[in-house]
Design a protein around this motif. Structure first.
Motif, PDB file in Angstrom:
ATOM      1  N   ARG A 282       8.259  19.305 -16.321  1.00 50.72           N
ATOM      2  CA  ARG A 282       7.172  19.054 -16.163  1.00 50.72           C
ATOM      3  C   ARG A 282       6.244  17.716 -15.928  1.00 50.72           C
ATOM      4  O   ARG A 282       4.920  17.429 -16.018  1.00 50.72           O
ATOM      5  N   ALA A 283       7.487  16.942 -15.800  1.00 48.97           N
ATOM      6  CA  ALA A 283       6.717  15.531 -14.960  1.00 48.97           C
ATOM      7  C   ALA A 283       5.775  15.927 -13.627  1.00 48.97           C
ATOM      8  O   ALA A 283       4.804  15.464 -12.597  1.00 48.97           O
ATOM      9  N   ARG A 284       6.635  16.694 -13.003  1.00 49.01           N
ATOM     10  CA  ARG A 284       5.997  17.486 -11.626  1.00 49.01           C
ATOM     11  C   ARG A 284       4.745  18.222 -11.664  1.00 49.01           C
ATOM     12  O   ARG A 284       3.532  18.842 -10.722  1.00 49.01           O
ATOM     13  N   GLY A 285       4.265  18.946 -13.091  1.00 56.93           N
ATOM     14  CA  GLY A 285       3.301  19.810 -13.069  1.00 56.93           C
ATOM     15  C   GLY A 285       3.993  21.334 -13.569  1.00 56.93           C
ATOM     16  O   GLY A 285       4.229  22.058 -12.771  1.00 56.93           O
ATOM     17  N   MET A 286       3.789  21.474 -14.964  1.00 64.06           N
ATOM     18  CA  MET A 286       4.480  22.520 -15.385  1.00 64.06           C
ATOM     19  C   MET A 286       3.527  24.170 -14.839  1.00 64.06           C
ATOM     20  O   MET A 286       4.063  25.060 -14.424  1.00 64.06           O
TER      21      MET A 286
ATOM     22  N   GLU B 277      13.337   9.975  -6.084  1.00 66.20           N
ATOM     23  CA  GLU B 277      14.916   9.413  -7.192  1.00 66.20           C
ATOM     24  C   GLU B 277      15.606   9.278  -8.139  1.00 66.20           C
ATOM     25  O   GLU B 277      16.199   9.600  -9.197  1.00 66.20           O
ATOM     26  N   ASP B 278      14.046   9.309  -9.522  1.00 61.37           N
ATOM     27  CA  ASP B 278      14.471   9.045 -11.122  1.00 61.37           C
ATOM     28  C   ASP B 278      14.471  10.833 -11.305  1.00 61.37           C
ATOM     29  O   ASP B 278      15.951  10.356 -12.127  1.00 61.37           O
ATOM     30  N   MET B 279      14.173  11.089 -10.671  1.00 62.47           N
ATOM     31  CA  MET B 279      14.461  12.615 -11.143  1.00 62.47           C
ATOM     32  C   MET B 279      15.804  13.622 -10.405  1.00 62.47           C
ATOM     33  O   MET B 279      16.301  13.963 -11.138  1.00 62.47           O
ATOM     34  N   VAL B 280      16.362  13.177  -9.483  1.00 61.80           N
ATOM     35  CA  VAL B 280      17.206  13.605  -8.965  1.00 61.80           C
ATOM     36  C   VAL B 280      18.178  13.116  -9.545  1.00 61.80           C
ATOM     37  O   VAL B 280      19.678  13.396 -10.287  1.00 61.80           O
ATOM     38  N   ASN B 281      18.090  11.611 -10.151  1.00 63.33           N
ATOM     39  CA  ASN B 281      19.123  11.120 -11.055  1.00 63.33           C
ATOM     40  C   ASN B 281      19.026  11.222 -12.291  1.00 63.33           C
ATOM     41  O   ASN B 281      20.408  11.680 -12.792  1.00 63.33           O
TER      42      ASN B 281
ATOM     43  N   LEU C 286      11.483  22.471  -6.968  1.00 64.62           N
ATOM     44  CA  LEU C 286      11.275  21.524  -7.454  1.00 64.62           C
ATOM     45  C   LEU C 286      11.891  21.050  -6.052  1.00 64.62           C
ATOM     46  O   LEU C 286      11.821  19.549  -5.635  1.00 64.62           O
ATOM     47  N   GLY C 287      12.166  21.269  -4.933  1.00 68.55           N
ATOM     48  CA  GLY C 287      12.646  20.453  -3.788  1.00 68.55           C
ATOM     49  C   GLY C 287      14.066  20.272  -3.913  1.00 68.55           C
ATOM     50  O   GLY C 287      14.370  19.534  -2.913  1.00 68.55           O
ATOM     51  N   LEU C 288      14.940  20.512  -4.607  1.00 72.92           N
ATOM     52  CA  LEU C 288      16.082  20.574  -5.144  1.00 72.92           C
ATOM     53  C   LEU C 288      17.369  21.159  -4.654  1.00 72.92           C
ATOM     54  O   LEU C 288      16.090  22.635  -4.463  1.00 72.92           O
ATOM     55  N   SER C 289      17.848  21.342  -4.446  1.00 72.23           N
ATOM     56  CA  SER C 289      19.543  21.601  -4.262  1.00 72.23           C
ATOM     57  C   SER C 289      20.755  21.900  -4.878  1.00 72.23           C
ATOM     58  O   SER C 289      21.050  20.968  -5.810  1.00 72.23           O
ATOM     59  N   LEU C 290      21.863  23.056  -4.658  1.00 74.01           N
ATOM     60  CA  LEU C 290      23.054  22.562  -5.928  1.00 74.01           C
ATOM     61  C   LEU C 290      24.029  22.258  -4.856  1.00 74.01           C
ATOM     62  O   LEU C 290      24.067  23.761  -3.591  1.00 74.01           O
TER      63      LEU C 290
END
Length: 93
Positions: A43-47, A16-20, A83-87
């Motif tokens: 970087r937070a997830r591991g570059m 949630e932090d990352m998405v926001n 990152l498991g995200l989508s636009l």
């Protein structure tokens, strides 16, 4: 008193932090800010893992996602997917 530079990565603990954080960057609309936010999340997830999964070198990905970098749109889309995200697009009100 000792101080250290502020780093967004220290505050990106949950999905949630990352998405926001990324949503706020998109709302601002500055491409370099969006790029930097994607880099911070990576970087937070591991570059190293993100770079390997994207088929890129770690240093190359760091440079690309730096605010002064110039990643291809394909690279940005690849990283977002890893990152498991989508636009998603929506009409402006």
């Amino acid at each position: 008193m000792k101080t250290r530079p502020w780093d967004a990565v220290d505050h990106l603990k949950t999905e949630e932090d990352m998405v926001n954080y990324l949503e706020a960057a998109f709302e601002d609309g500055d491409p370099s800010l969006i790029q930097a936010a994607i880099g911070d999340i990576a970087r937070a997830r591991g570059m190293t893992d993100i770079a390997r999964n994207a088929g890129l070198g770690r240093e190359s990905l760091y440079k690309s996602l730096n605010p002064r970098g110039n990643p291809s749109f394909a690279t940005v889309l690849k990283v977002i997917k890893i990152l498991g995200l989508s636009l998603r697009l929506q009409r402006q009100a």
